[in-house]
Design a protein around this motif. Structure first.
Motif, PDB file in Angstrom:
ATOM      1  N   GLN A 149    -126.619  38.261  51.335  1.00 33.91           N
ATOM      2  CA  GLN A 149    -125.307  38.809  51.660  1.00 33.91           C
ATOM      3  C   GLN A 149    -124.642  38.024  52.781  1.00 33.91           C
ATOM      4  O   GLN A 149    -123.412  37.921  52.826  1.00 33.91           O
ATOM      5  CB  GLN A 149    -125.448  40.287  52.028  1.00 33.91           C
ATOM      6  N   VAL A 150    -125.438  37.455  53.685  1.00 33.63           N
ATOM      7  CA  VAL A 150    -124.871  36.556  54.696  1.00 33.63           C
ATOM      8  C   VAL A 150    -124.266  35.343  54.011  1.00 33.63           C
ATOM      9  O   VAL A 150    -123.125  34.942  54.291  1.00 33.63           O
ATOM     10  CB  VAL A 150    -125.946  36.114  55.709  1.00 33.63           C
ATOM     11  N   THR A 151    -125.017  34.746  53.094  1.00 37.49           N
ATOM     12  CA  THR A 151    -124.531  33.575  52.367  1.00 37.49           C
ATOM     13  C   THR A 151    -123.254  33.889  51.600  1.00 37.49           C
ATOM     14  O   THR A 151    -122.292  33.114  51.621  1.00 37.49           O
ATOM     15  CB  THR A 151    -125.617  33.069  51.402  1.00 37.49           C
ATOM     16  N   ALA A 152    -123.227  35.055  50.937  1.00 38.98           N
ATOM     17  CA  ALA A 152    -122.043  35.436  50.158  1.00 38.98           C
ATOM     18  C   ALA A 152    -120.826  35.610  51.053  1.00 38.98           C
ATOM     19  O   ALA A 152    -119.714  35.175  50.711  1.00 38.98           O
ATOM     20  CB  ALA A 152    -122.321  36.714  49.383  1.00 38.98           C
ATOM     21  N   LEU A 153    -121.002  36.228  52.223  1.00 46.43           N
ATOM     22  CA  LEU A 153    -119.882  36.413  53.141  1.00 46.43           C
ATOM     23  C   LEU A 153    -119.369  35.070  53.647  1.00 46.43           C
ATOM     24  O   LEU A 153    -118.151  34.869  53.750  1.00 46.43           O
ATOM     25  CB  LEU A 153    -120.308  37.298  54.313  1.00 46.43           C
ATOM     26  N   MET A 154    -120.276  34.172  53.966  1.00 49.56           N
ATOM     27  CA  MET A 154    -119.853  32.861  54.449  1.00 49.56           C
ATOM     28  C   MET A 154    -119.071  32.115  53.361  1.00 49.56           C
ATOM     29  O   MET A 154    -118.050  31.480  53.637  1.00 49.56           O
ATOM     30  CB  MET A 154    -121.059  32.040  54.888  1.00 49.56           C
ATOM     31  N   GLU A 155    -119.544  32.188  52.124  1.00 53.66           N
ATOM     32  CA  GLU A 155    -118.853  31.499  51.022  1.00 53.66           C
ATOM     33  C   GLU A 155    -117.469  32.093  50.788  1.00 53.66           C
ATOM     34  O   GLU A 155    -116.491  31.366  50.610  1.00 53.66           O
ATOM     35  CB  GLU A 155    -119.698  31.575  49.759  1.00 53.66           C
ATOM     36  N   THR A 156    -117.380  33.419  50.790  1.00 50.94           N
ATOM     37  CA  THR A 156    -116.092  34.080  50.599  1.00 50.94           C
ATOM     38  C   THR A 156    -115.113  33.726  51.713  1.00 50.94           C
ATOM     39  O   THR A 156    -113.909  33.574  51.475  1.00 50.94           O
ATOM     40  CB  THR A 156    -116.280  35.608  50.541  1.00 50.94           C
ATOM     41  N   SER A 157    -115.645  33.576  52.918  1.00 51.52           N
ATOM     42  CA  SER A 157    -114.801  33.307  54.091  1.00 51.52           C
ATOM     43  C   SER A 157    -114.493  31.832  54.277  1.00 51.52           C
ATOM     44  O   SER A 157    -113.662  31.484  55.133  1.00 51.52           O
ATOM     45  CB  SER A 157    -115.487  33.852  55.348  1.00 51.52           C
ATOM     46  N   GLY A 158    -115.166  30.959  53.530  1.00 50.13           N
ATOM     47  CA  GLY A 158    -114.975  29.536  53.714  1.00 50.13           C
ATOM     48  C   GLY A 158    -115.516  29.035  55.035  1.00 50.13           C
ATOM     49  O   GLY A 158    -114.970  28.113  55.638  1.00 50.13           O
ATOM     50  N   VAL A 159    -116.623  29.661  55.469  1.00 46.45           N
ATOM     51  CA  VAL A 159    -117.231  29.328  56.759  1.00 46.45           C
ATOM     52  C   VAL A 159    -118.619  28.749  56.517  1.00 46.45           C
ATOM     53  O   VAL A 159    -119.355  29.224  55.649  1.00 46.45           O
ATOM     54  CB  VAL A 159    -117.323  30.580  57.650  1.00 46.45           C
ATOM     55  N   ALA A 160    -118.993  27.767  57.288  1.00 48.33           N
ATOM     56  CA  ALA A 160    -120.308  27.145  57.153  1.00 48.33           C
ATOM     57  C   ALA A 160    -121.284  27.734  58.168  1.00 48.33           C
ATOM     58  O   ALA A 160    -121.018  27.729  59.373  1.00 48.33           O
ATOM     59  CB  ALA A 160    -120.194  25.634  57.358  1.00 48.33           C
ATOM     60  N   LEU A 161    -122.399  28.245  57.674  1.00 46.87           N
ATOM     61  CA  LEU A 161    -123.515  28.670  58.512  1.00 46.87           C
ATOM     62  C   LEU A 161    -124.791  28.432  57.702  1.00 46.87           C
ATOM     63  O   LEU A 161    -125.339  29.351  57.097  1.00 46.87           O
ATOM     64  CB  LEU A 161    -123.388  30.141  58.923  1.00 46.87           C
ATOM     65  N   PRO A 162    -125.275  27.208  57.663  1.00 43.21           N
ATOM     66  CA  PRO A 162    -126.428  26.873  56.824  1.00 43.21           C
ATOM     67  C   PRO A 162    -127.693  27.583  57.280  1.00 43.21           C
ATOM     68  O   PRO A 162    -127.901  27.810  58.474  1.00 43.21           O
ATOM     69  CB  PRO A 162    -126.558  25.361  56.996  1.00 43.21           C
ATOM     70  N   GLY A 163    -128.552  27.924  56.316  1.00 44.25           N
ATOM     71  CA  GLY A 163    -129.851  28.502  56.646  1.00 44.25           C
ATOM     72  C   GLY A 163    -130.235  29.721  55.846  1.00 44.25           C
ATOM     73  O   GLY A 163    -131.338  29.786  55.300  1.00 44.25           O
ATOM     74  N   PRO A 164    -129.382  30.762  55.754  1.00 43.67           N
ATOM     75  CA  PRO A 164    -129.796  31.978  55.061  1.00 43.67           C
ATOM     76  C   PRO A 164    -130.199  31.764  53.600  1.00 43.67           C
ATOM     77  O   PRO A 164    -131.034  32.504  53.072  1.00 43.67           O
ATOM     78  CB  PRO A 164    -128.545  32.871  55.156  1.00 43.67           C
ATOM     79  N   GLU A 165    -129.638  30.738  52.971  1.00 40.60           N
ATOM     80  CA  GLU A 165    -129.947  30.497  51.564  1.00 40.60           C
ATOM     81  C   GLU A 165    -131.409  30.098  51.356  1.00 40.60           C
ATOM     82  O   GLU A 165    -131.923  30.149  50.224  1.00 40.60           O
ATOM     83  CB  GLU A 165    -129.017  29.421  50.994  1.00 40.60           C
ATOM     84  N   ARG A 166    -132.105  29.736  52.426  1.00 37.17           N
ATOM     85  CA  ARG A 166    -133.505  29.345  52.300  1.00 37.17           C
ATOM     86  C   ARG A 166    -134.456  30.538  52.331  1.00 37.17           C
ATOM     87  O   ARG A 166    -135.649  30.391  52.041  1.00 37.17           O
ATOM     88  CB  ARG A 166    -133.883  28.363  53.421  1.00 37.17           C
ATOM     89  N   ALA A 167    -133.968  31.706  52.683  1.00 35.62           N
ATOM     90  CA  ALA A 167    -134.797  32.911  52.699  1.00 35.62           C
ATOM     91  C   ALA A 167    -134.703  33.637  51.359  1.00 35.62           C
ATOM     92  O   ALA A 167    -133.700  33.533  50.653  1.00 35.62           O
ATOM     93  CB  ALA A 167    -134.350  33.838  53.822  1.00 35.62           C
ATOM     94  N   SER A 168    -135.745  34.375  50.999  1.00 31.59           N
ATOM     95  CA  SER A 168    -135.733  35.110  49.736  1.00 31.59           C
ATOM     96  C   SER A 168    -136.375  36.481  49.913  1.00 31.59           C
ATOM     97  O   SER A 168    -137.178  36.698  50.828  1.00 31.59           O
ATOM     98  CB  SER A 168    -136.469  34.330  48.644  1.00 31.59           C
ATOM     99  N   TYR A 169    -135.984  37.393  49.018  1.00 26.76           N
ATOM    100  CA  TYR A 169    -136.449  38.789  49.068  1.00 26.76           C
ATOM    101  C   TYR A 169    -137.070  39.200  47.745  1.00 26.76           C
ATOM    102  O   TYR A 169    -136.710  38.687  46.682  1.00 26.76           O
ATOM    103  CB  TYR A 169    -135.279  39.735  49.312  1.00 26.76           C
ATOM    104  N   ALA A 170    -137.946  40.181  47.820  1.00 25.42           N
ATOM    105  CA  ALA A 170    -138.411  40.906  46.638  1.00 25.42           C
ATOM    106  C   ALA A 170    -137.663  42.231  46.576  1.00 25.42           C
ATOM    107  O   ALA A 170    -137.429  42.865  47.604  1.00 25.42           O
ATOM    108  CB  ALA A 170    -139.909  41.172  46.715  1.00 25.42           C
ATOM    109  N   PRO A 171    -137.288  42.662  45.365  1.00 24.54           N
ATOM    110  CA  PRO A 171    -136.646  43.975  45.234  1.00 24.54           C
ATOM    111  C   PRO A 171    -137.694  45.080  45.178  1.00 24.54           C
ATOM    112  O   PRO A 171    -138.901  44.812  45.086  1.00 24.54           O
ATOM    113  CB  PRO A 171    -135.911  43.855  43.897  1.00 24.54           C
ATOM    114  N   CYS A 172    -137.230  46.321  45.223  1.00 24.25           N
ATOM    115  CA  CYS A 172    -138.137  47.462  45.104  1.00 24.25           C
ATOM    116  C   CYS A 172    -137.396  48.673  44.548  1.00 24.25           C
ATOM    117  O   CYS A 172    -136.313  49.015  45.032  1.00 24.25           O
ATOM    118  CB  CYS A 172    -138.739  47.817  46.468  1.00 24.25           C
ATOM    119  N   TRP A 173    -137.993  49.274  43.540  1.00 24.64           N
ATOM    120  CA  TRP A 173    -137.549  50.604  43.097  1.00 24.64           C
ATOM    121  C   TRP A 173    -138.388  51.644  43.823  1.00 24.64           C
ATOM    122  O   TRP A 173    -139.621  51.540  43.853  1.00 24.64           O
ATOM    123  CB  TRP A 173    -137.738  50.772  41.596  1.00 24.64           C
TER     124      TRP A 173
END
Length: 316
Positions: A149-173
């Motif tokens: 969601q950090v990456t998505a906000l940066m892309e929508t805003s046209g702002v560069a903040l490299p790094g969050p795209e390297r992290a990953s999550y597992a989902p959970c029900w």
């Protein structure tokens, strides 16, 4: 921009709350925004119409480092946390969000506010929410969303903040059950190495909880990922059947529900305490920086706050 000013913190989970409190202690003004109806992020509690409570996200926290150990002691002294068992697990009182509320006590928090865009101008940062309203200017912005969601906000805003795209999550029900009889096992907390059930927690065994027979069941990451987009009714039925197979007996819930956590547990962390760009006065923090623990979110939020405070207070 001049030094000082108000810092906008996006996200009212543990990382955001820790950052907000740390900045306030440094003498800076803060304003916290969160899209949810309540604070806490994944430290969440759901209340049913009948009054039953379920910690349907994080089940407990545990301190390893000195800073978080001191904070946990302060929460216990304030009556917003208590030990759960002899293995060092602690929980919030009366629910898991309580420690986050304690950190944010007295600080301005805007709930049900989805920040859709951030933009930096001559006077500072301006925030635009999903309804088109703007807030600002702010001297700095701290984003404590899950990494995607950090990456998505940066892309929508046209702002560069490299790094969050390297992290990953597992989902959970998560499956929530209020039963009419005891579930047939004495343990407060069970974990399993194989799918589909990863965890079973008995809510009534936690301190400060009402008596009864309430279970929170977390599906395993692989199962949750495979069934992530399925209808809630189908997921609920499948998880009840899996629980019955795991326990070797039928369950008779008087209440049943499921909750989908798309970003539940960090699988791959960034390996740095936080991200901060002093040229933009923009940073990000969260458990995705350090690892899948509440303490990691706390440490990350404080680390980002320290970077921002040093930047904004330099030369005052």
């Amino acid at each position: 921009m001049a030094g000082g000013g108000t810092v906008a913190i996006l996200g009212a989970g543990m990382a955001g709350a820790a950052a907000a409190r740390r900045l306030a202690e440094a003498g800076l003004d803060v304003r916290v925004f969160d899209k949810g109806r309540g604070i806490g992020g994944r430290m969440a509690t759901r209340r049913t119409q009948a009054g039953a409570r379920f910690d349907h996200g994080a089940q407990f926290f545990r301190a390893k480092g000195e800073a978080f150990r001191a904070q946990c002691a302060a929460w216990i002294a304030a009556g917003v946390a208590a030990p759960w068992d002899v293995e060092g697990r602690e929980v919030g009182l009366p629910g898991m969000p309580a420690p986050v509320r304690h950190l944010l006590d007295g600080l301005p928090v805007s709930l049900e506010t989805t920040i859709a865009c951030v933009a930096r101008g001559d006077r500072g940062w301006m925030l635009t929410d999903a309804a088109g309203a703007t807030e600002g200017p702010f001297a700095a912005v701290a984003v404590t969303f899950p990494a995607p969601q950090v990456t998505a906000l940066m892309e929508t805003s046209g702002v560069a903040l490299p790094g969050p795209e390297r992290a990953s999550y597992a989902p959970c029900w998560s499956l929530l059950l209020d039963l009419d009889a005891a579930p047939g096992f004495p343990e407060a907390h069970l974990t399993f190495p194989e799918s589909p059930i990863a965890l079973i927690a008995r809510e009534e065994t936690k301190p400060g909880r009402a008596p009864g027979h309430r279970l929170v069941v977390h599906a395993a990451p692989d199962w949750s990922r495979a069934h992530l987009e399925e209808a809630r009714e189908a997921v609920q039925a499948a998880l009840v059947a899996a629980l019955e197979a795991r326990l070797g007996t039928s369950v008779r819930p008087t209440y049943a529900a499921v909750h989908r956590w798309r970003y539940a547990m960090v699988e791959s962390a960034l390996g740095h305490p936080c991200l901060y760009d002093p040229a933009q006065r923009l940073g990000a923090a969260g458990d995705w920086c350090l690892g899948p623990r509440i303490e990691a979110a706390f440490d990350s939020g404080r680390a980002l706050a320290d970077r921002i405070a040093a930047d904004l207070t330099f030369g005052r």
